[in-house]
Design an enzyme around this catalytic site. Structure first.
Site, PDB file in Angstrom:
ATOM      1  N   SER A 153      35.888  52.870  49.046  1.00 24.96           N
ATOM      2  CA  SER A 153      36.980  52.333  48.238  1.00 24.96           C
ATOM      3  C   SER A 153      37.616  51.147  48.933  1.00 24.96           C
ATOM      4  O   SER A 153      37.690  51.100  50.172  1.00 24.96           O
ATOM      5  CB  SER A 153      38.030  53.437  48.048  1.00 24.96           C
ATOM      6  OG  SER A 153      39.236  52.892  47.563  1.00 24.96           O
ATOM      7  N   LEU A 166      46.950  53.579  36.684  1.00 27.22           N
ATOM      8  CA  LEU A 166      47.578  52.835  35.594  1.00 27.22           C
ATOM      9  C   LEU A 166      46.898  53.040  34.237  1.00 27.22           C
ATOM     10  O   LEU A 166      47.560  53.394  33.254  1.00 27.22           O
ATOM     11  CB  LEU A 166      47.589  51.338  35.958  1.00 27.22           C
ATOM     12  CG  LEU A 166      48.168  50.411  34.895  1.00 27.22           C
ATOM     13  CD1 LEU A 166      49.649  50.690  34.675  1.00 27.22           C
ATOM     14  CD2 LEU A 166      47.952  48.945  35.292  1.00 27.22           C
ATOM     15  N   LYS A 196      40.447  62.519  45.735  1.00 27.03           N
ATOM     16  CA  LYS A 196      40.795  61.095  45.635  1.00 27.03           C
ATOM     17  C   LYS A 196      42.232  60.790  45.251  1.00 27.03           C
ATOM     18  O   LYS A 196      42.534  59.660  44.861  1.00 27.03           O
ATOM     19  CB  LYS A 196      39.865  60.439  44.626  1.00 27.03           C
ATOM     20  CG  LYS A 196      39.923  61.114  43.263  1.00 27.03           C
ATOM     21  CD  LYS A 196      39.315  60.261  42.181  1.00 27.03           C
ATOM     22  CE  LYS A 196      39.729  60.814  40.829  1.00 27.03           C
ATOM     23  NZ  LYS A 196      39.402  59.985  39.713  1.00 27.03           N
ATOM     24  N   TYR A 239      43.913  59.787  52.503  1.00 33.05           N
ATOM     25  CA  TYR A 239      42.743  59.620  51.632  1.00 33.05           C
ATOM     26  C   TYR A 239      41.898  58.433  52.108  1.00 33.05           C
ATOM     27  O   TYR A 239      40.678  58.549  52.308  1.00 33.05           O
ATOM     28  CB  TYR A 239      43.189  59.415  50.179  1.00 33.05           C
ATOM     29  CG  TYR A 239      42.151  58.767  49.307  1.00 33.05           C
ATOM     30  CD1 TYR A 239      40.999  59.450  48.955  1.00 33.05           C
ATOM     31  CD2 TYR A 239      42.308  57.451  48.852  1.00 33.05           C
ATOM     32  CE1 TYR A 239      40.031  58.845  48.159  1.00 33.05           C
ATOM     33  CE2 TYR A 239      41.361  56.843  48.062  1.00 33.05           C
ATOM     34  CZ  TYR A 239      40.222  57.538  47.720  1.00 33.05           C
ATOM     35  OH  TYR A 239      39.272  56.932  46.950  1.00 33.05           O
ATOM     36  N   LYS A 250      37.953  58.056  53.831  1.00 34.02           N
ATOM     37  CA  LYS A 250      36.892  57.129  53.387  1.00 34.02           C
ATOM     38  C   LYS A 250      36.413  56.286  54.569  1.00 34.02           C
ATOM     39  O   LYS A 250      35.206  56.093  54.771  1.00 34.02           O
ATOM     40  CB  LYS A 250      37.400  56.226  52.258  1.00 34.02           C
ATOM     41  CG  LYS A 250      37.588  56.922  50.918  1.00 34.02           C
ATOM     42  CD  LYS A 250      36.251  57.291  50.287  1.00 34.02           C
ATOM     43  CE  LYS A 250      36.406  57.937  48.915  1.00 34.02           C
ATOM     44  NZ  LYS A 250      35.158  58.532  48.417  1.00 34.02           N
ATOM     45  N   ASP A 277      27.653  69.353  41.586  1.00 33.73           N
ATOM     46  CA  ASP A 277      29.097  69.193  41.371  1.00 33.73           C
ATOM     47  C   ASP A 277      29.693  70.592  41.343  1.00 33.73           C
ATOM     48  O   ASP A 277      29.112  71.506  40.746  1.00 33.73           O
ATOM     49  CB  ASP A 277      29.336  68.472  40.029  1.00 33.73           C
ATOM     50  CG  ASP A 277      30.737  67.888  39.901  1.00 33.73           C
ATOM     51  OD1 ASP A 277      31.710  68.654  40.083  1.00 33.73           O
ATOM     52  OD2 ASP A 277      30.850  66.695  39.611  1.00 33.73           O
ATOM     53  N   GLY A 320      31.917  63.789  37.397  1.00 39.35           N
ATOM     54  CA  GLY A 320      33.192  63.075  37.396  1.00 39.35           C
ATOM     55  C   GLY A 320      33.111  61.753  36.643  1.00 39.35           C
ATOM     56  O   GLY A 320      32.104  61.432  36.006  1.00 39.35           O
ATOM     57  N   ASN A 379      47.491  59.515  38.024  1.00 41.41           N
ATOM     58  CA  ASN A 379      48.052  58.699  39.099  1.00 41.41           C
ATOM     59  C   ASN A 379      47.857  57.216  38.818  1.00 41.41           C
ATOM     60  O   ASN A 379      48.598  56.382  39.301  1.00 41.41           O
ATOM     61  CB  ASN A 379      47.328  58.997  40.427  1.00 41.41           C
ATOM     62  CG  ASN A 379      47.627  60.394  40.925  1.00 41.41           C
ATOM     63  OD1 ASN A 379      48.783  60.761  41.068  1.00 41.41           O
ATOM     64  ND2 ASN A 379      46.580  61.169  41.164  1.00 41.41           N
ATOM     65  N   ASN A 436      37.133  69.264  39.764  1.00 44.60           N
ATOM     66  CA  ASN A 436      37.982  68.271  39.090  1.00 44.60           C
ATOM     67  C   ASN A 436      37.186  67.546  38.002  1.00 44.60           C
ATOM     68  O   ASN A 436      37.349  66.361  37.768  1.00 44.60           O
ATOM     69  CB  ASN A 436      38.514  67.264  40.134  1.00 44.60           C
ATOM     70  CG  ASN A 436      39.591  66.354  39.571  1.00 44.60           C
ATOM     71  OD1 ASN A 436      40.314  66.738  38.645  1.00 44.60           O
ATOM     72  ND2 ASN A 436      39.693  65.154  40.101  1.00 44.60           N
ATOM     73  N   ILE A 444      33.224  58.302  37.561  1.00 50.55           N
ATOM     74  CA  ILE A 444      32.235  57.278  37.933  1.00 50.55           C
ATOM     75  C   ILE A 444      30.847  57.906  38.004  1.00 50.55           C
ATOM     76  O   ILE A 444      29.850  57.310  37.589  1.00 50.55           O
ATOM     77  CB  ILE A 444      32.615  56.611  39.268  1.00 50.55           C
ATOM     78  CG1 ILE A 444      34.051  56.074  39.197  1.00 50.55           C
ATOM     79  CG2 ILE A 444      31.650  55.470  39.588  1.00 50.55           C
ATOM     80  CD1 ILE A 444      34.599  55.583  40.527  1.00 50.55           C
TER      81      ILE A 444
HETATM   82  N1  UFG Z   1      51.113  51.328  38.210  1.00 41.95           N
HETATM   83  C1  UFG Z   1      52.238  51.379  37.399  1.00 41.95           C
HETATM   84  N2  UFG Z   1      52.514  52.531  36.728  1.00 41.95           N
HETATM   85  C2  UFG Z   1      51.713  53.639  36.815  1.00 41.95           C
HETATM   86  C3  UFG Z   1      50.561  53.587  37.647  1.00 41.95           C
HETATM   87  C4  UFG Z   1      50.302  52.415  38.314  1.00 41.95           C
HETATM   88  O1  UFG Z   1      52.993  50.394  37.291  1.00 41.95           O
HETATM   89  O2  UFG Z   1      52.021  54.667  36.187  1.00 41.95           O
HETATM   90  C5  UFG Z   1      50.789  50.070  38.900  1.00 41.95           C
HETATM   91  C6  UFG Z   1      50.736  50.200  40.412  1.00 41.95           C
HETATM   92  O3  UFG Z   1      51.995  49.976  40.982  1.00 41.95           O
HETATM   93  C7  UFG Z   1      49.706  49.122  40.763  1.00 41.95           C
HETATM   94  C8  UFG Z   1      48.766  49.102  39.562  1.00 41.95           C
HETATM   95  O4  UFG Z   1      49.490  49.701  38.506  1.00 41.95           O
HETATM   96  O5  UFG Z   1      50.339  47.855  40.839  1.00 41.95           O
HETATM   97  C9  UFG Z   1      47.487  49.885  39.789  1.00 41.95           C
HETATM   98  O6  UFG Z   1      47.811  51.201  40.222  1.00 41.95           O
HETATM   99  P1  UFG Z   1      46.691  52.352  40.288  1.00 41.95           P
HETATM  100  O7  UFG Z   1      47.374  53.595  40.760  1.00 41.95           O
HETATM  101  O8  UFG Z   1      45.943  52.400  39.017  1.00 41.95           O
HETATM  102  O9  UFG Z   1      45.697  51.789  41.356  1.00 41.95           O
HETATM  103  P2  UFG Z   1      45.928  51.514  42.909  1.00 41.95           P
HETATM  104  O10 UFG Z   1      45.431  50.140  43.141  1.00 41.95           O
HETATM  105  O11 UFG Z   1      47.261  51.848  43.389  1.00 41.95           O
HETATM  106  O12 UFG Z   1      44.982  52.635  43.469  1.00 41.95           O
HETATM  107  C10 UFG Z   1      43.663  52.347  43.671  1.00 41.95           C
HETATM  108  C11 UFG Z   1      42.784  53.603  43.620  1.00 41.95           C
HETATM  109  C12 UFG Z   1      43.103  54.524  44.748  1.00 41.95           C
HETATM  110  C13 UFG Z   1      43.141  53.757  46.030  1.00 41.95           C
HETATM  111  C14 UFG Z   1      44.126  52.619  45.908  1.00 41.95           C
HETATM  112  C15 UFG Z   1      44.372  51.818  47.142  1.00 41.95           C
HETATM  113  O13 UFG Z   1      42.974  54.289  42.420  1.00 41.95           O
HETATM  114  O14 UFG Z   1      42.101  55.504  44.819  1.00 41.95           O
HETATM  115  O15 UFG Z   1      43.627  51.760  44.908  1.00 41.95           O
HETATM  116  O16 UFG Z   1      43.451  50.779  47.256  1.00 41.95           O
HETATM  117  F1  UFG Z   1      43.518  54.545  47.050  1.00 41.95           F
END
Ligand code: UFG
Length: 336
Positions: free
Chosen positions: A124, A199, A84, A148, A152, A31, A10, A197, A35, A12
């Site tokens: 996490s 950013l 995840k 999720y 953890k 593995d 994966g 999912n 995914n 990381i």
């Molecule tokens: N965001 C957007 N558009 C997108 C995706 C994300 O604006 O298409 C924003 C989110 O609202 C957030 C920031 O970008 O403000 C980061 O979002 P991510 O989804 O990249 O990361 P998160 O902090 O939400 O998620 C991370 C980990 C998850 C974990 C989560 C909660 O990826 O595994 O932190 O701590 F569950």
């Protein structure tokens, strides 16, 4: 050391396997490829000049795992394998509990049978849920807000109980903040299946033309520019954090919990700007309402990692975006 890495194909995992090989360790990867792609490991082998041993195996396969441990003595295990996706965990919590907790139970049983007691677990910052204060120290309450995160947290409790059993377990729980970036070679990186999912992978797919625009989830948070703030850590720094954890384990019958983050919060708009600097092109984006479950700001106090592991993040957001872009532009469809 001979290190067994679960989930080593994966995102990381593959970066950590590479750093382990480059540091001279022997590595065995388990593995099930549910995914991930074996191509990541092939490229890791190219970059390192030698390949890890690979077993295509579900960690929940206790018998198969027993055979892996029997093949060569294992000094320590780094356990990444798991599901995840936050949203998926809400709609299918049973699967998340079965896979994440069940595979960890299988792993620790195999380790106990083989006499391997050193374990580094991929946890996490999600276990902190919506923090009362930032930066977040390891003493902050654990109160995850989705299935999720609860798996953890449950695994953290399970491993703490093992460490309390008197059987000599040495457990390090690493709480990651937001891993981004790719190896600077551009050969390995994050390759999510379906719609990303997170950013940065989403931004990367917009930049490479696979998606029309970034949806910015809310610009009305109580942050400087109104967008969500996170602690983005370069995956190579994160990988090196695992080597530091292996080099400085806690004593027998001890569990150590450590944040791996930079200590610096960046907003969505700051990440977009850094990515535009890396590509030299404007990134289409549109502000839409908040994503349910998101918190305003989440970033680490990374002091404990410096104190007990001698580790700190060295790479910044600009480097992470440049490395993501190198990977994504050279591999527009990932490993496929
Ligand atoms: N965001 C957007 N558009 C997108 C995706 C994300 O604006 O298409 C924003 C989110 O609202 C957030 C920031 O970008 O403000 C980061 O979002 P991510 O989804 O990249 O990361 P998160 O902090 O939400 O998620 C991370 C980990 C998850 C974990 C989560 C909660 O990826 O595994 O932190 O701590 F569950």
């Amino acid at each position: 050391m001979h290190v067994l890495v679960t989930g080593g194909c994966g995102y990381i995992g593959s970066h950590t396997v590479l750093e382990l090989l480059l540091a001279g360790h022997d590595v065995t990867v388990v593995d099930d490829l549910s995914n991930s792609s074996p191509e990541s490991l092939r490229r890791v082998g190219e970059l390192a000049g030698r390949a890890p041993v690979f077993h295509e195996l579900d960690v929940a396969d206790r018998r198969g795992l027993g055979a892996v441990f029997a093949a060569a003595p294992v000094d320590a295990v780094v356990h990444f394998a798991g599901l995840k996706a936050v949203g998926e965990s809400v709609t299918d919590p049973e699967r998340y509990w079965r896979v994440n907790v069940g595979s960890t139970l299988s792993l620790v049983a195999a380790m106990a049978a083989a006499g391997t007691t050193q374990l580094v677990f991929s946890s996490s910052a999600t276990v902190y849920g919506d923090p009362d204060v930032v930066p977040i120290t390891e003493a902050a309450p654990v109160r995850p807000v989705n299935p999720y995160g609860r798996t953890k947290a449950a695994i953290e409790w399970l491993l703490a109980d093992l460490a309390g059993s008197g059987a000599g377990w040495q457990v390090t729980l690493l709480r990651y903040f937001n891993p981004i970036g790719a190896h600077p070679s551009g050969r390995i990186g994050e390759d999510p299946t379906g719609v990303p999912n997170n950013l940065v992978p989403f931004i990367a797919q917009v930049a490479v033309g696979r998606r029309p625009e970034l949806l910015v989830f809310g610009d009305d948070y109580p942050t400087a520019d109104g967008t969500g703030v996170r602690d983005y850590i370069h995956v190579v720094d994160l990988a090196r954090g695992h080597l530091a954890a292996l080099a400085s384990p806690p004593g027998p019958d001890e569990v150590r919990t450590v944040n791996l983050g930079t200590g610096r919060g960046s907003s969505v708009f700051e990440v977009v700007a850094a990515f535009e600097d890396a590509t030299g092109s404007p990134l289409p984006r549109r502000v839409v309402p908040r994503r349910p479950g998101d918190v305003a700001a989440c970033y680490a106090d990374p002091g404990l990692a410096a104190d007990v592991l001698g580790w700190r993040a060295e790479l910044g957001l600009g480097e992470a975006c440049a490395d993501t872009w190198r990977w994504q532009s050279a591999n527009p469809t990932g490993y496929r």
